[in-house]
Design a protein around this motif. Structure first.
Motif, PDB file in Angstrom:
ATOM      1  N   GLN A 189      -6.347  -1.271   6.874  1.00  0.00           N
ATOM      2  CA  GLN A 189      -5.795  -1.135   5.481  1.00  0.00           C
ATOM      3  C   GLN A 189      -5.335   0.442   5.478  1.00  0.00           C
ATOM      4  N   VAL A 190      -6.026   1.191   6.283  1.00  0.00           N
ATOM      5  CA  VAL A 190      -5.730   2.589   6.086  1.00  0.00           C
ATOM      6  C   VAL A 190      -4.246   3.017   6.704  1.00  0.00           C
ATOM      7  N   ARG A 191      -3.424   3.668   6.033  1.00  0.00           N
ATOM      8  CA  ARG A 191      -2.075   3.988   6.282  1.00  0.00           C
ATOM      9  C   ARG A 191      -1.737   5.476   6.936  1.00  0.00           C
ATOM     10  N   SER A 192      -2.729   6.451   6.575  1.00  0.00           N
ATOM     11  CA  SER A 192      -2.663   7.593   6.972  1.00  0.00           C
ATOM     12  C   SER A 192      -3.944   8.188   7.296  1.00  0.00           C
ATOM     13  N   ALA A 193      -4.045   9.142   8.417  1.00  0.00           N
ATOM     14  CA  ALA A 193      -5.221   9.800   8.621  1.00  0.00           C
ATOM     15  C   ALA A 193      -5.229  11.269   8.842  1.00  0.00           C
ATOM     16  N   GLU A 211       3.093   8.766  -1.293  1.00  0.00           N
ATOM     17  CA  GLU A 211       3.497   8.591   0.129  1.00  0.00           C
ATOM     18  C   GLU A 211       2.918   7.555   0.622  1.00  0.00           C
ATOM     19  N   HIS A 212       1.397   7.682   0.170  1.00  0.00           N
ATOM     20  CA  HIS A 212       0.448   6.430   0.898  1.00  0.00           C
ATOM     21  C   HIS A 212      -0.666   6.094  -0.111  1.00  0.00           C
ATOM     22  N   ASP A 213      -1.016   4.975  -0.089  1.00  0.00           N
ATOM     23  CA  ASP A 213      -2.107   4.478  -1.112  1.00  0.00           C
ATOM     24  C   ASP A 213      -3.576   4.291  -0.753  1.00  0.00           C
ATOM     25  N   VAL A 214      -3.644   4.518   0.644  1.00  0.00           N
ATOM     26  CA  VAL A 214      -5.014   4.463   1.167  1.00  0.00           C
ATOM     27  C   VAL A 214      -4.990   5.401   2.498  1.00  0.00           C
TER      28      VAL A 214
END
Length: 384
Positions: A52-56, A107-110
């Motif tokens: 569910q994580v789309r960016s780190a 850009e990302h939501d999670v």
């Protein structure tokens, strides 16, 4: 106070998951193990799964190239965006800022923001700039702050006991924090009797270097609803500000002015005043810093930093808890994780989940970090 315009004011951003690997002295534990411990704890806290994580965004100061991707692939290769950030002591705070702006921009939501570090070789760019230093200690932070402490004692009447009292408070807070590097309360006599390291600063008035990890998950309003995260466990990010040192217009130390201007900008963006804050987590690598920065933030009036601590106003349960985590002096300062650890502590406090060290009624908080260079990163957070 009118709230200044910002992306965070236009699109709500929330912290919904927090996790840490306890800070500690250098060990043989691989950084991957430290970091994944914190990430898994943050995912579990949010009730989420890794895909569910789309960016780190990974903050680290001493690990070298591609540390983030090397570490996170052990959770599964999901194609997410991975960024790595180095900004000295402010590496984690900068990673958190980027994560918040990614969500606020749409850009990302999670997004995962994390910091991880081991001791490393400690070599700094200022030692490679090709210039001959004015003295062998010109670029040593410890010496810089020892001289600043001596100046404050001479010009403003601060005492050794005033500075030691900060260490007593922060070691006491850290003793109640299961993630802290130092877990023993200290007395005034113990702080003053510890070894002198520079000027009037004793060992217990200085932060340790070590290792550790911290992670937080940042989401949008839409993701908050979609993922079913209980709103009462979400902490809203009201503002995010980053800046660097400028030449002051007066004779105040440039670093103190940097704290003053950056915290003022963060508070203005959030639309609140300094005296509305319930909690402040700030850079206290040396005790003199907390006394000066508390005044610079505006939690207390100019010249009252030492009195603020002596009266108990900076204690957990006081007017505004300063460094309830134990701060850098008590919790530790592994560099990369430090700023994320501040945010995790604030989120825990605003949720009312800081067992054994809970500041009552906490609803507004400031996380402020500085880094060599000098840079500053500040965030205001609020109970949802």
């Amino acid at each position: 106070m009118t709230r200044a315009s910002s992306l965070l004011g236009e699109r709500a951003v929330y912290v919904v998951g927090i996790g840490l690997h306890p800070y500690g002295f250098p060990s043989e534990t691989p950084y991957v193990q430290l970091g994944l411990h914190a990430v898994r704890e943050a995912l579990a806290d949010a009730g989420m799964h890794w895909p569910q994580v789309r960016s780190a965004v990974v903050g680290t100061a001493a690990l070298g190239m591609a540390a983030g991707r090397v570490m996170l692939r052990h959770l599964g290769s999901t194609g997410l965006e991975v960024l790595q950030v180095e900004n000295a002591s402010a590496s984690g705070s900068t990673a958190f800022r980027i994560a918040c702006l990614q969500v606020a921009s749409g850009e990302h939501d999670v997004v995962l923001a994390m910091g991880v570090d081991k001791f490393g070789d400690g070599r700094r760019a200022v030692l490679k700039d090709g210039l001959t230093p004015l003295s062998p200690t010109a670029n040593v932070p410890l010496v810089k702050f020892a001289l600043l402490a001596r100046r404050c004692m001479r010009d403003y009447g601060l005492t050794i006991e005033d500075m030691a009292r900060v260490a007593v408070k922060n070691h006491g807070n850290a003793a109640r924090n299961p993630y802290a590097q130092f877990r023993k309360p200290r007395t005034m006599a113990q702080v003053l009797a510890s070894a002198l390291v520079a000027g009037d600063l004793t060992a217990m008035q200085c932060c340790p270097r070590g290792e550790g990890a911290a992670a937080v998950i940042v989401v949008s309003e839409d993701a908050l609803r979609r993922l079913g995260v209980p709103r009462e466990r979400a902490v809203r990010v009201l503002s995010s500000v980053a800046s660097s040192e400028a030449l002051p217009a007066n004779d105040a130390p440039a670093l103190v002015e940097l704290v003053r201007t950056s915290s003022a900008a963060a508070l203005a963006q959030a639309g609140i005043g300094a005296k509305e804050l319930d909690i402040v987590e700030l850079h206290d690598a040396f005790t003199i810093e907390e006394l000066l920065y508390t005044e610079a933030v505006g939690v207390c009036d100019a010249g009252e930093g030492a009195l603020y601590v002596a009266r108990g106003d900076a204690d957990i349960g006081g007017r505004c808890a300063i460094n309830p985590s134990g701060g850098l002096i008590g919790m530790g300062h592994p560099l990369g994780p430090t700023g994320i650890g501040q945010v995790a502590e604030i989120a825990r406090q605003l949720r009312g989940e800081a067992d054994g060290r809970q500041h009552p009624g906490a609803r507004l908080a400031l996380a402020h970090m500085i880094g060599l260079g000098s840079v500053a990163v500040a965030h205001v957070l609020a109970r949802a």
